[in-house]
Design a protein around this motif. Structure first.
Motif, PDB file in Angstrom:
ATOM      1  N   ILE A  21       0.631  -1.223   0.014  1.00  0.00           N
ATOM      2  CA  ILE A  21      -0.013  -0.068  -0.012  1.00  0.00           C
ATOM      3  C   ILE A  21       0.721   1.389   0.004  1.00  0.00           C
ATOM      4  CG2 ILE A  21      -1.541   1.602   1.348  1.00  0.00           C
ATOM      5  CD1 ILE A  21      -2.823  -1.127   2.332  1.00  0.00           C
ATOM      6  N   ASP A  22       1.999   1.084   0.759  1.00  0.00           N
ATOM      7  CA  ASP A  22       2.707   2.375   0.973  1.00  0.00           C
ATOM      8  C   ASP A  22       3.456   2.637  -0.418  1.00  0.00           C
ATOM      9  OD1 ASP A  22       2.061   2.740   3.619  1.00  0.00           O
ATOM     10  OD2 ASP A  22       3.822   1.844   4.351  1.00  0.00           O
ATOM     11  N   ILE A  23       3.981   1.428  -1.030  1.00  0.00           N
ATOM     12  CA  ILE A  23       4.536   1.707  -2.346  1.00  0.00           C
ATOM     13  C   ILE A  23       3.521   2.314  -3.471  1.00  0.00           C
ATOM     14  CG2 ILE A  23       5.721   0.528  -4.446  1.00  0.00           C
ATOM     15  CD1 ILE A  23       7.041  -1.392  -2.178  1.00  0.00           C
ATOM     16  N   ALA A  24       2.253   1.755  -3.395  1.00  0.00           N
ATOM     17  CA  ALA A  24       1.552   2.146  -4.520  1.00  0.00           C
ATOM     18  C   ALA A  24       0.853   3.658  -4.147  1.00  0.00           C
ATOM     19  CB  ALA A  24       0.083   1.273  -4.166  1.00  0.00           C
ATOM     20  N   GLN A  25       0.686   4.138  -2.813  1.00  0.00           N
ATOM     21  CA  GLN A  25       0.683   5.438  -2.674  1.00  0.00           C
ATOM     22  C   GLN A  25       1.823   6.331  -2.839  1.00  0.00           C
ATOM     23  OE1 GLN A  25      -0.440   5.981   1.903  1.00  0.00           O
ATOM     24  NE2 GLN A  25      -2.578   5.545   1.131  1.00  0.00           N
ATOM     25  N   ALA A  26       3.002   5.821  -2.820  1.00  0.00           N
ATOM     26  CA  ALA A  26       4.271   6.697  -3.189  1.00  0.00           C
ATOM     27  C   ALA A  26       4.133   6.997  -4.715  1.00  0.00           C
ATOM     28  CB  ALA A  26       5.594   6.203  -2.799  1.00  0.00           C
ATOM     29  N   PHE A  50       1.873  10.435   3.960  1.00  0.00           N
ATOM     30  CA  PHE A  50       3.397  10.703   3.700  1.00  0.00           C
ATOM     31  C   PHE A  50       4.434  10.409   4.511  1.00  0.00           C
ATOM     32  CE2 PHE A  50       6.792  13.570   2.446  1.00  0.00           C
ATOM     33  CZ  PHE A  50       6.952  13.220   1.175  1.00  0.00           C
ATOM     34  N   PRO A  51       4.332  10.687   5.876  1.00  0.00           N
ATOM     35  CA  PRO A  51       5.102  10.160   6.932  1.00  0.00           C
ATOM     36  C   PRO A  51       5.328   8.859   7.100  1.00  0.00           C
ATOM     37  CG  PRO A  51       3.612  11.911   7.855  1.00  0.00           C
ATOM     38  CD  PRO A  51       3.387  11.284   6.744  1.00  0.00           C
ATOM     39  N   ARG A  52       4.555   7.920   6.568  1.00  0.00           N
ATOM     40  CA  ARG A  52       4.732   6.679   6.525  1.00  0.00           C
ATOM     41  C   ARG A  52       5.362   6.199   5.266  1.00  0.00           C
ATOM     42  NH1 ARG A  52       2.312   1.848   8.836  1.00  0.00           N
ATOM     43  NH2 ARG A  52       2.161   0.070   7.265  1.00  0.00           N
ATOM     44  N   LEU A  53       4.879   6.396   4.280  1.00  0.00           N
ATOM     45  CA  LEU A  53       5.454   5.774   2.869  1.00  0.00           C
ATOM     46  C   LEU A  53       6.868   6.287   2.562  1.00  0.00           C
ATOM     47  CD1 LEU A  53       5.419   8.049   0.298  1.00  0.00           C
ATOM     48  CD2 LEU A  53       2.848   7.919   0.682  1.00  0.00           C
ATOM     49  N   GLN A 196       4.744  16.285   8.331  1.00  0.00           N
ATOM     50  CA  GLN A 196       6.083  16.185   8.266  1.00  0.00           C
ATOM     51  C   GLN A 196       6.534  14.836   8.805  1.00  0.00           C
ATOM     52  OE1 GLN A 196       8.033  19.074  10.813  1.00  0.00           O
ATOM     53  NE2 GLN A 196       9.970  18.929   9.755  1.00  0.00           N
ATOM     54  N   PRO A 197       7.323  14.146   7.744  1.00  0.00           N
ATOM     55  CA  PRO A 197       7.889  12.802   8.120  1.00  0.00           C
ATOM     56  C   PRO A 197       8.905  12.868   9.311  1.00  0.00           C
ATOM     57  CG  PRO A 197       8.243  13.221   5.597  1.00  0.00           C
ATOM     58  CD  PRO A 197       7.869  14.549   6.605  1.00  0.00           C
ATOM     59  N   SER A 198       9.066  11.955   9.931  1.00  0.00           N
ATOM     60  CA  SER A 198      10.014  11.788  11.248  1.00  0.00           C
ATOM     61  C   SER A 198      11.363  11.731  10.684  1.00  0.00           C
ATOM     62  CB  SER A 198       9.428  10.598  12.104  1.00  0.00           C
ATOM     63  OG  SER A 198       9.832   9.386  11.426  1.00  0.00           O
ATOM     64  N   ARG A 199      12.338  12.025  11.475  1.00  0.00           N
ATOM     65  CA  ARG A 199      13.774  11.677  11.169  1.00  0.00           C
ATOM     66  C   ARG A 199      14.098  10.338  10.851  1.00  0.00           C
ATOM     67  NH1 ARG A 199      17.074  16.801  13.564  1.00  0.00           N
ATOM     68  NH2 ARG A 199      16.020  18.451  12.857  1.00  0.00           N
ATOM     69  N   GLY A 200      13.466   9.578  12.127  1.00  0.00           N
ATOM     70  CA  GLY A 200      13.618   8.112  12.042  1.00  0.00           C
ATOM     71  C   GLY A 200      13.260   7.373  10.786  1.00  0.00           C
ATOM     72  N   SER A 201      12.244   7.587  10.213  1.00  0.00           N
ATOM     73  CA  SER A 201      11.667   7.294   8.709  1.00  0.00           C
ATOM     74  C   SER A 201      12.712   7.664   7.684  1.00  0.00           C
ATOM     75  CB  SER A 201      10.165   7.898   8.627  1.00  0.00           C
ATOM     76  OG  SER A 201       9.275   7.315   9.581  1.00  0.00           O
ATOM     77  N   PHE A 202      13.315   8.992   7.930  1.00  0.00           N
ATOM     78  CA  PHE A 202      13.999   9.277   6.924  1.00  0.00           C
ATOM     79  C   PHE A 202      15.433   8.388   6.796  1.00  0.00           C
ATOM     80  CE2 PHE A 202      17.984  11.704   5.752  1.00  0.00           C
ATOM     81  CZ  PHE A 202      17.882  11.701   4.550  1.00  0.00           C
ATOM     82  N   TRP A 203      15.920   8.181   8.073  1.00  0.00           N
ATOM     83  CA  TRP A 203      17.165   7.575   7.963  1.00  0.00           C
ATOM     84  C   TRP A 203      16.942   6.183   7.622  1.00  0.00           C
ATOM     85  CZ3 TRP A 203      21.062  10.464   7.629  1.00  0.00           C
ATOM     86  CH2 TRP A 203      21.126  11.359   8.427  1.00  0.00           C
ATOM     87  N   PHE A 204      15.913   5.423   7.904  1.00  0.00           N
ATOM     88  CA  PHE A 204      15.443   4.291   7.349  1.00  0.00           C
ATOM     89  C   PHE A 204      15.507   4.224   5.787  1.00  0.00           C
ATOM     90  CE2 PHE A 204      12.373   0.845   5.855  1.00  0.00           C
ATOM     91  CZ  PHE A 204      12.955  -0.174   6.455  1.00  0.00           C
ATOM     92  N   ALA A 205      14.946   5.321   5.183  1.00  0.00           N
ATOM     93  CA  ALA A 205      14.766   5.458   3.747  1.00  0.00           C
ATOM     94  C   ALA A 205      16.249   5.456   3.336  1.00  0.00           C
ATOM     95  CB  ALA A 205      13.782   6.516   3.273  1.00  0.00           C
TER      96      ALA A 205
END
Length: 278
Positions: A21-26, A50-53, A196-205
């Motif tokens: 779902i997240d990939i499809a939304q992105a 967005f903060p999740r995807l 606004q996305p979290s920094r933790g999610s960004f570092w994972f990405a």
């Protein structure tokens, strides 16, 4: 009249279903691709989480690089020459996203003509393209095409295809940096609306994008040092736009993210070319 924004509410689903779902939304958010609604997705047209995807954005970015990569292969098989093949690949990349990132670059460049923060934000919202924006678009397209053409000439087809996929993931991850590390410059824009996305999610990405780049670089015959340089330059551009956006606007907008992606793509191509040039 107030408009109520529809949000996606999920029933309990499995891990891989949630990732899909997240990939499809992105893909829907970042492109014009006709991504169908998934059987376990309640609403394909809701405002994306967005903060999740962003955690799967590198995978979505790599997916968006497939059509340009196939176009590049097709052009080379037809012996059209590296310049024509590169031009077609960049054209397909632009069409796939509906010039999503290019529009952000043009608006950001035009905003430099504003004398105040308020005027710069106003210029960013103007659908017209000024001289700064037109110049930035021309130079960006010229550099992307010419750099990719040189990569084809010096590195060969396999390396070039892998480079396209790598850069599609790395540059979009770099584009997240202003969104993650700066507050929205206005409270009524798209960047504010999606959250606004979290920094933790960004570092994972960022870690996922780096792993994908290393794996694709290995397939393309690139030394880890070359891949590392591409990763570093992409991140450096993201950091530079954080500084620029804070000074220029006092925060971030979606246009800044688009401009970051475009310049990060160019920087990664330059880094790659310096490592494979004979």
């Amino acid at each position: 009249m107030s408009e109520q924004i529809e949000t996606t509410q999920r029933e309990p689903i499995g891990f891989w279903q949630a990732v899909t779902i997240d990939i499809a939304q992105a893909l829907r958010f970042y492109s014009r691709l006709p991504v169908p609604a998934l059987p376990w997705e309640q609403s394909a047209h809701a405002l994306p989480d967005f903060p999740r995807l962003i955690r799967v954005l590198p995978i979505a970015g790599l997916t968006l690089g497939i059509l340009p990569a196939l176009t590049l292969i097709f052009g080379e098989l037809l012996v059209l020459g590296s310049l024509v093949s590169a031009t077609l690949a960049v054209a397909v990349a632009t069409l796939t996203t509906g010039a999503f990132h290019e529009d952000g670059l043009a608006d950001t460049a035009d905003s430099f003509g504003g004398s105040t923060r308020e005027r710069r934000l106003e210029i960013m919202r103007d659908s017209r393209i000024g001289s700064f924006g037109a110049s930035a678009l021309f130079l960006a397209l010229f550099l992307r095409i010419s750099l990719l053409s040189s990569v084809i000439a010096y590195g060969g087809l396999t390396l070039s295809v892998m480079a396209l996929l790598m850069i599609a993931a790395l540059s979009r991850t770099a584009g997240l940096m202003p969104l993650v590390f700066l507050p929205p410059a206005r409270v009524d824009g798209a960047a504010y609306a999606v959250g606004q996305p979290s920094r933790g999610s960004f570092w994972f990405a960022a870690g996922l994008a780096s792993l994908l780049a290393l794996a694709l670089g290995q397939l393309g015959g690139l030394p880890p040092l070359a891949v590392g340089l591409m990763i570093a330059l992409s991140g450096l551009i993201g950091w530079g736009f954080i500084r620029l956006s804070m000074k220029h606007l006092g925060g971030q907008t979606g246009d800044i993210a688009g401009a970051t992606q475009q310049v990060a793509e160019i920087a990664a191509l330059i880094g790659l070319l310096t490592m494979i040039h004979p």
